[in-house]
Design an enzyme around this catalytic site. Structure first.
Site, PDB file in Angstrom:
ATOM      1  N   MET A  78       0.823  -1.175   0.126  1.00 16.23           N
ATOM      2  CA  MET A  78      -0.019  -0.025   0.146  1.00 16.23           C
ATOM      3  C   MET A  78       0.786   1.312   0.163  1.00 16.23           C
ATOM      4  O   MET A  78       0.639   2.136   0.734  1.00 16.23           O
ATOM      5  CB  MET A  78      -1.165  -0.064   1.109  1.00 16.23           C
ATOM      6  CG  MET A  78      -1.709  -1.377   1.350  1.00 16.23           C
ATOM      7  SD  MET A  78      -2.980  -1.197  -0.232  1.00 16.23           S
ATOM      8  CE  MET A  78      -4.093   0.046   0.212  1.00 16.23           C
ATOM      9  N   ARG A  79       1.829   1.511  -0.945  1.00 15.41           N
ATOM     10  CA  ARG A  79       2.689   2.523  -1.010  1.00 15.41           C
ATOM     11  C   ARG A  79       3.078   2.653  -2.455  1.00 15.41           C
ATOM     12  O   ARG A  79       2.937   1.784  -3.160  1.00 15.41           O
ATOM     13  CB  ARG A  79       3.863   2.215  -0.347  1.00 15.41           C
ATOM     14  CG  ARG A  79       3.950   2.505   1.056  1.00 15.41           C
ATOM     15  CD  ARG A  79       5.201   2.077   1.725  1.00 15.41           C
ATOM     16  NE  ARG A  79       6.357   3.239   1.342  1.00 15.41           N
ATOM     17  CZ  ARG A  79       6.518   4.389   1.918  1.00 15.41           C
ATOM     18  NH1 ARG A  79       5.844   4.847   2.956  1.00 15.41           N
ATOM     19  NH2 ARG A  79       7.418   5.144   1.493  1.00 15.41           N
ATOM     20  N   HIS A 104      -4.148  -5.890  -9.064  1.00 20.89           N
ATOM     21  CA  HIS A 104      -5.196  -5.045  -8.742  1.00 20.89           C
ATOM     22  C   HIS A 104      -6.662  -5.589  -8.892  1.00 20.89           C
ATOM     23  O   HIS A 104      -7.032  -6.274  -9.844  1.00 20.89           O
ATOM     24  CB  HIS A 104      -5.245  -3.664  -9.668  1.00 20.89           C
ATOM     25  CG  HIS A 104      -6.158  -2.376  -9.140  1.00 20.89           C
ATOM     26  ND1 HIS A 104      -5.705  -1.925  -8.080  1.00 20.89           N
ATOM     27  CD2 HIS A 104      -7.440  -2.278  -9.659  1.00 20.89           C
ATOM     28  CE1 HIS A 104      -6.912  -0.997  -8.090  1.00 20.89           C
ATOM     29  NE2 HIS A 104      -7.663  -1.186  -9.094  1.00 20.89           N
TER      30      HIS A 104
HETATM   31  C1  GRF Z   1      -5.617  -7.668  -3.196  1.00 19.73           C
HETATM   32  O1  GRF Z   1      -7.165  -7.580  -3.401  1.00 19.73           O
HETATM   33  C2  GRF Z   1      -4.989  -7.066  -4.213  1.00 19.73           C
HETATM   34  O2  GRF Z   1      -5.422  -6.857  -5.651  1.00 19.73           O
HETATM   35  C3  GRF Z   1      -4.541  -5.347  -3.700  1.00 19.73           C
HETATM   36  O3  GRF Z   1      -4.598  -5.666  -2.253  1.00 19.73           O
HETATM   37  C4  GRF Z   1      -5.264  -6.745  -1.912  1.00 19.73           C
HETATM   38  C5  GRF Z   1      -3.986  -7.681  -1.285  1.00 19.73           C
HETATM   39  O4  GRF Z   1      -4.402  -8.717  -0.694  1.00 19.73           O
HETATM   40  N1  GRF Z   1      -3.754  -4.960  -4.406  1.00 19.73           N
HETATM   41  P1  GRF Z   1      -3.531  -9.974   0.030  1.00 19.73           P
HETATM   42  O5  GRF Z   1      -2.559  -9.030   1.000  1.00 19.73           O
HETATM   43  O6  GRF Z   1      -2.708 -10.399  -0.825  1.00 19.73           O
HETATM   44  O7  GRF Z   1      -4.290 -11.046   0.797  1.00 19.73           O
END
Ligand code: GRF
Length: 213
Positions: free
Chosen positions: A101-102, A120
């Protein structure tokens, strides 16, 4: 990994996975390697959060798991340079963002040209950014899905490697829709990594073209 793109090899199949939380996509990559569906080595898992469940998933699989906390670095560039140093030290040539998340800075992008993937939970270019499943429900689309793409400086906008469609059902809420999308994420991310590592592709404008060999 410029050589591998042309399918020339030999090249390492050492990848890194960058996470921030649950790590279910990381787990799908670990499982694919274990099952022989993906020939690769996860050299290191990096999280920006110490409480990321995915760090434990990595350790349980015997994979080095490192938390690099942004507050220990002066700015985004310094943070990303630390990531680059770690990745280079571990001889990684493909970086897989999996719920990281960056935003990645130029330092990381330049170190791995066409060598960073992201997953995504929508059919890009629809619904980039946060809460893609909520965006899909609010918009009323009947089909959404998952996308694996190369990372560029624009958020969720790089050339697309693989996509999978998921229908939106009348009684879906964010949780039910996210769960069905996640099944497809777990299927296509290891497959996309395999395609990229196998080489024999190039980027032509926005299109990822695979060459017949
Ligand atoms: C997933 O839905 C991915 O597509 C998005 O963030 C979520 C991460 O889930 N970028 P995880 O940490 O892999 O369970």
């Amino acid at each position: 990994m410029p050589e591998s793109k042309k399918g020339h090899g030999p090249f390492s199949r050492r990848i890194a996975v960058l996470i921030s939380g649950r790590g279910s996509n990381l787990q799908s990559i670990i499982d694919a390697i274990r099952d022989g569906r993906l020939e690769a080595t996860i050299a290191v898992v990096i999280s920006n959060r110490a409480d990321a469940v995915g760090l434990q998933r990595a350790r349980d699989a015997g994979i080095e798991a490192v938390c690099l906390h942004p507050r220990d670095f002066g700015d985004r560039d310094a943070y990303d340079r630390a990531i680059v140093d770690l990745l280079r030290d571990r001889r990684v040539d493909l970086v897989c963002l999996a719920g990281f998340m960056r935003l990645v800075s130029a330092a990381l992008l330049q170190a791995f040209p066409h060598g960073i993937l992201n997953i995504h939970p929508s059919l890009l270019p629809a619904f980039p950014g946060l809460d893609a499943q909520r965006q899909a429900l609010d918009h009323g689309v009947r089909v959404t899905g998952a996308t694996v793409h190369l990372v560029t400086s624009e958020l969720d906008n790089g050339p697309i490697i693989l996509q999978a469609a998921v229908p939106v059902l009348d009684d879906d809420d964010v949780d039910t829709l996210s769960a069905r999308i996640l099944v497809e994420e777990h299927r296509i991310y290891p497959e996309a990594i395999r395609l990229v590592l196998d080489g024999g592709w190039s980027v032509d404008g926005r299109r990822v073209r695979r060459h017949t060999r």
